[in-house]
Scaffold this active site. Structure first.
Site, PDB file in Angstrom:
ATOM      1  N   SER A  14       0.922  -1.327   0.184  1.00  0.00           N
ATOM      2  CA  SER A  14       0.009   0.149   0.546  1.00  0.00           C
ATOM      3  C   SER A  14       0.792   1.216  -0.143  1.00  0.00           C
ATOM      4  CB  SER A  14      -1.133   0.095   1.270  1.00  0.00           C
ATOM      5  OG  SER A  14      -1.606   1.001   1.062  1.00  0.00           O
ATOM      6  N   THR A  58      -8.013  -1.526   2.566  1.00  0.00           N
ATOM      7  CA  THR A  58      -8.465  -2.107   1.482  1.00  0.00           C
ATOM      8  C   THR A  58      -8.489  -3.374   1.794  1.00  0.00           C
ATOM      9  OG1 THR A  58      -6.781  -1.715  -0.634  1.00  0.00           O
ATOM     10  CG2 THR A  58      -5.730  -2.098   1.336  1.00  0.00           C
ATOM     11  N   LYS A  62     -13.001  -4.454   2.911  1.00  0.00           N
ATOM     12  CA  LYS A  62     -14.251  -2.889   2.191  1.00  0.00           C
ATOM     13  C   LYS A  62     -15.748  -3.597   2.386  1.00  0.00           C
ATOM     14  CE  LYS A  62     -11.082  -0.826  -1.176  1.00  0.00           C
ATOM     15  NZ  LYS A  62     -10.855  -0.337  -2.430  1.00  0.00           N
ATOM     16  N   ASN A  83     -14.495   2.369   2.309  1.00  0.00           N
ATOM     17  CA  ASN A  83     -12.508   2.397   2.093  1.00  0.00           C
ATOM     18  C   ASN A  83     -12.189   3.533   3.357  1.00  0.00           C
ATOM     19  OD1 ASN A  83     -13.536   4.119   0.380  1.00  0.00           O
ATOM     20  ND2 ASN A  83     -11.946   5.022  -0.781  1.00  0.00           N
ATOM     21  N   GLY A 118     -14.387  -5.460 -15.199  1.00  0.00           N
ATOM     22  CA  GLY A 118     -14.569  -6.283 -13.965  1.00  0.00           C
ATOM     23  C   GLY A 118     -16.230  -5.782 -13.546  1.00  0.00           C
ATOM     24  N   GLY A 121     -15.461  -4.040  -6.322  1.00  0.00           N
ATOM     25  CA  GLY A 121     -15.407  -3.056  -5.120  1.00  0.00           C
ATOM     26  C   GLY A 121     -14.851  -2.363  -5.951  1.00  0.00           C
ATOM     27  N   ALA A 122     -14.110  -2.195  -6.739  1.00  0.00           N
ATOM     28  CA  ALA A 122     -13.668  -0.729  -7.444  1.00  0.00           C
ATOM     29  C   ALA A 122     -15.166  -1.172  -9.042  1.00  0.00           C
ATOM     30  CB  ALA A 122     -12.594  -0.920  -8.248  1.00  0.00           C
ATOM     31  N   TYR A 204      -2.919   1.703 -10.113  1.00  0.00           N
ATOM     32  CA  TYR A 204      -2.074   2.677  -9.835  1.00  0.00           C
ATOM     33  C   TYR A 204      -0.573   2.019  -9.709  1.00  0.00           C
ATOM     34  CZ  TYR A 204      -2.230   1.613  -5.148  1.00  0.00           C
ATOM     35  OH  TYR A 204      -2.459   1.611  -3.577  1.00  0.00           O
ATOM     36  N   GLY A 225      -4.726   5.264 -12.786  1.00  0.00           N
ATOM     37  CA  GLY A 225      -5.157   4.771 -11.272  1.00  0.00           C
ATOM     38  C   GLY A 225      -4.678   5.961 -10.083  1.00  0.00           C
TER      39      GLY A 225
HETATM   40  N1  LIG Z   1      -7.104   4.120  -8.101  1.00  0.00           N
HETATM   41  C1  LIG Z   1      -7.306   3.544  -6.657  1.00  0.00           C
HETATM   42  O1  LIG Z   1      -7.614   4.837  -6.117  1.00  0.00           O
HETATM   43  C2  LIG Z   1      -8.532   2.186  -6.637  1.00  0.00           C
HETATM   44  C3  LIG Z   1      -9.380   1.785  -6.214  1.00  0.00           C
HETATM   45  C4  LIG Z   1      -9.828   0.494  -5.417  1.00  0.00           C
HETATM   46  C5  LIG Z   1      -9.348  -0.623  -6.889  1.00  0.00           C
HETATM   47  N2  LIG Z   1      -8.816   0.247  -7.132  1.00  0.00           N
HETATM   48  C6  LIG Z   1      -8.596  -0.917  -8.132  1.00  0.00           C
HETATM   49  O2  LIG Z   1      -9.530  -2.205  -8.822  1.00  0.00           O
HETATM   50  C7  LIG Z   1      -9.266  -3.865  -9.123  1.00  0.00           C
HETATM   51  C8  LIG Z   1      -9.919  -3.898  -8.500  1.00  0.00           C
HETATM   52  O3  LIG Z   1     -10.298  -3.952  -7.444  1.00  0.00           O
HETATM   53  P1  LIG Z   1     -11.809  -4.565  -6.171  1.00  0.00           P
HETATM   54  O4  LIG Z   1     -11.878  -4.132  -5.094  1.00  0.00           O
HETATM   55  O5  LIG Z   1     -12.512  -4.512  -7.400  1.00  0.00           O
HETATM   56  O6  LIG Z   1     -10.995  -6.233  -7.033  1.00  0.00           O
HETATM   57  P2  LIG Z   1     -12.713  -7.390  -6.883  1.00  0.00           P
HETATM   58  O7  LIG Z   1     -13.993  -6.539  -5.677  1.00  0.00           O
HETATM   59  O8  LIG Z   1     -11.665  -8.137  -5.853  1.00  0.00           O
HETATM   60  O9  LIG Z   1     -12.932  -7.704  -8.146  1.00  0.00           O
HETATM   61  C9  LIG Z   1     -11.872  -7.992  -9.329  1.00  0.00           C
HETATM   62  C10 LIG Z   1     -12.746  -7.731 -10.703  1.00  0.00           C
HETATM   63  O10 LIG Z   1     -11.937  -8.081 -10.683  1.00  0.00           O
HETATM   64  C11 LIG Z   1     -11.944  -9.293 -11.846  1.00  0.00           C
HETATM   65  N3  LIG Z   1     -10.871 -10.559 -12.236  1.00  0.00           N
HETATM   66  C12 LIG Z   1      -9.515 -11.036 -11.084  1.00  0.00           C
HETATM   67  N4  LIG Z   1      -8.387 -11.619 -11.657  1.00  0.00           N
HETATM   68  C13 LIG Z   1      -8.981 -11.351 -12.713  1.00  0.00           C
HETATM   69  C14 LIG Z   1      -8.534 -11.911 -14.082  1.00  0.00           C
HETATM   70  N5  LIG Z   1      -7.134 -12.504 -14.127  1.00  0.00           N
HETATM   71  N6  LIG Z   1      -8.720 -12.159 -15.201  1.00  0.00           N
HETATM   72  C15 LIG Z   1      -9.862 -11.597 -15.563  1.00  0.00           C
HETATM   73  N7  LIG Z   1     -10.808 -11.079 -14.049  1.00  0.00           N
HETATM   74  C16 LIG Z   1     -10.099 -10.849 -13.130  1.00  0.00           C
HETATM   75  C17 LIG Z   1     -12.961 -10.098 -10.838  1.00  0.00           C
HETATM   76  O11 LIG Z   1     -13.559 -11.213 -11.862  1.00  0.00           O
HETATM   77  P3  LIG Z   1     -14.283 -12.812 -11.158  1.00  0.00           P
HETATM   78  O12 LIG Z   1     -15.943 -11.997 -10.487  1.00  0.00           O
HETATM   79  O13 LIG Z   1     -14.715 -13.246 -11.758  1.00  0.00           O
HETATM   80  O14 LIG Z   1     -13.773 -12.906  -9.417  1.00  0.00           O
HETATM   81  C18 LIG Z   1     -14.161  -9.427 -10.012  1.00  0.00           C
HETATM   82  O15 LIG Z   1     -14.760  -8.827 -11.138  1.00  0.00           O
HETATM   83  C19 LIG Z   1      -7.202  -3.579  -8.183  1.00  0.00           C
HETATM   84  O16 LIG Z   1      -6.497  -3.556  -8.649  1.00  0.00           O
HETATM   85  C20 LIG Z   1      -6.805  -1.739  -7.246  1.00  0.00           C
HETATM   86  O17 LIG Z   1      -5.886  -1.781  -7.999  1.00  0.00           O
HETATM   87  C21 LIG Z   1      -8.016   0.982  -7.643  1.00  0.00           C
END
Ligand SMILES: NC(=O)c1ccc[n+]([C@@H]2O[C@H](COP(=O)([O-])OP(=O)(O)OC[C@H]3O[C@@H](n4cnc5c(N)ncnc54)[C@H](OP(=O)(O)O)[C@@H]3O)[C@@H](O)[C@H]2O)c1
Length: 263
Positions: A14, A58, A62, A83, A118, A121-122, A204, A225
């Site tokens: 982080s 995180t 969340k 968050n 996707g 959560g994001a 990011y 990001g």
């Molecule tokens: N810039 C920012 O401030 C910020 C804030 C929050 C999050 N984020 C980014 O958002 C990303 C996702 O976070 P999240 O909290 O949404 O995670 P999450 O709740 O675990 O969701 C991940 C999503 O990605 C899909 N996925 C995971 N691995 C995959 C793969 N190998 N191939 C295809 N699809 C895949 C999952 O699909 P399934 O449903 O099929 O499992 C799910 O839909 C993170 O990488 C994080 O860096 C950035």
């Protein structure tokens, strides 16, 4: 001195403590900001033992933290994820961070057709920001059909945003595909990308993902990001300070400091 933290597991990756430090430095306040590894089984005890604390949350907490808090604000409740915590009240600043990142880059979301890659959560936070910004449609592309159906049903609660587009005005990667250390990976996206589109990555680290590098070659406008990351942090600090400090903070300066920390 104000004590801030970020909790998650794993948490070593982080950059939030750097972000907190840099923002508070800008407003001339000394703070400590620490990363705390809190496992799923430790979450309830952590929340109960930190009733007066300010912290970011995180992966993987969340969603799980919601029922453990005293209250949550409307957007966190609607998104179903927190968050940011201020003295046992939960907030979601990811959606605000995304929305402000689009403003920062002069991207208008109103009436736009959007594709989200996707369904986690994001993706929810981004979809919420798109809905609040009166976008025209949201198409979800996701690896698992089940989670896709769940988020689509959730979006339906807010109105009719359905579409099934091969191409859209804005494409947003909300999967972790391409995140450090898997620098060559790109999320599956079979639609074309062209110069009249905007491509956003919520990742990011790295600073510019393989997906964005690919989009850039087509002439599409890309948004990294890091902008969302900084702006969700700033939105969290506005909540903790009960004051909008945005005007007192030099966004570009903070971005430059963080860029140096990113791989
Ligand atoms: N810039 C920012 O401030 C910020 C804030 C929050 C999050 N984020 C980014 O958002 C990303 C996702 O976070 P999240 O909290 O949404 O995670 P999450 O709740 O675990 O969701 C991940 C999503 O990605 C899909 N996925 C995971 N691995 C995959 C793969 N190998 N191939 C295809 N699809 C895949 C999952 O699909 P399934 O449903 O099929 O499992 C799910 O839909 C993170 O990488 C994080 O860096 C950035």
């Amino acid at each position: 001195m104000k004590k801030i933290s970020v909790i998650g597991s794993p948490i070593e990756h982080s950059l939030s403590p750097y972000l907190h430090q840099e923002i508070y430095k800008e407003i001339g306040e000394k703070i400590t900001s620490t990363k705390i590894d809190v496992s799923k089984s430790e979450l309830r005890t952590f929340v109960n033992n930190h009733k007066n604390d300010f912290y970011n949350v995180t992966i993987p907490h969340k969603e799980k933290i919601l029922p453990l808090l005293e209250s949550v604000d409307v957007s966190a409740d609607q998104i179903g994820a927190v968050n940011c915590v201020a003295k046992l009240k939960g907030y979601n600043t990811d959606w605000m961070g995304f929305k402000k990142a689009m403003d920062e880059n002069s991207i208008k979301l109103k009436n736009k057709n959007c594709i989200i890659l996707g369904a986690g959560g994001a993706a929810r936070a981004v979809a919420y920001a798109l809905i609040k910004s009166e976008c025209n449609s949201i198409t979800i592309l996701n690896r698992s059909e089940k989670r896709k159906q769940t988020i689509c049903k959730w979006i339906d609660r807010f109105g009719n945003y359905s579409a099934n587009l091969a191409a859209a005005d804005i494409i947003i990667n909300c999967t972790p595909v391409g995140m450090w250390p898997n620098l060559e990976d790109r999320p599956v996206y079979t639609g074309t990308i062209s110069s009249n589109q905007v491509v956003v990555d919520t990742i990011y680290n790295p600073y510019e993902t393989a997906f964005l590098k690919y989009a850039k070659k087509t002439g599409a406008k890309i948004i990294r990001g890091i902008d969302m990351f900084i702006l969700q942090g700033l939105a969290s600090i506005n909540i903790w300070e009960k004051n909008d400090i945005t005007q007192r903070v030099n966004f570009k300066k903070i971005k430059k400091v963080l860029e140096e920390k990113i791989c």
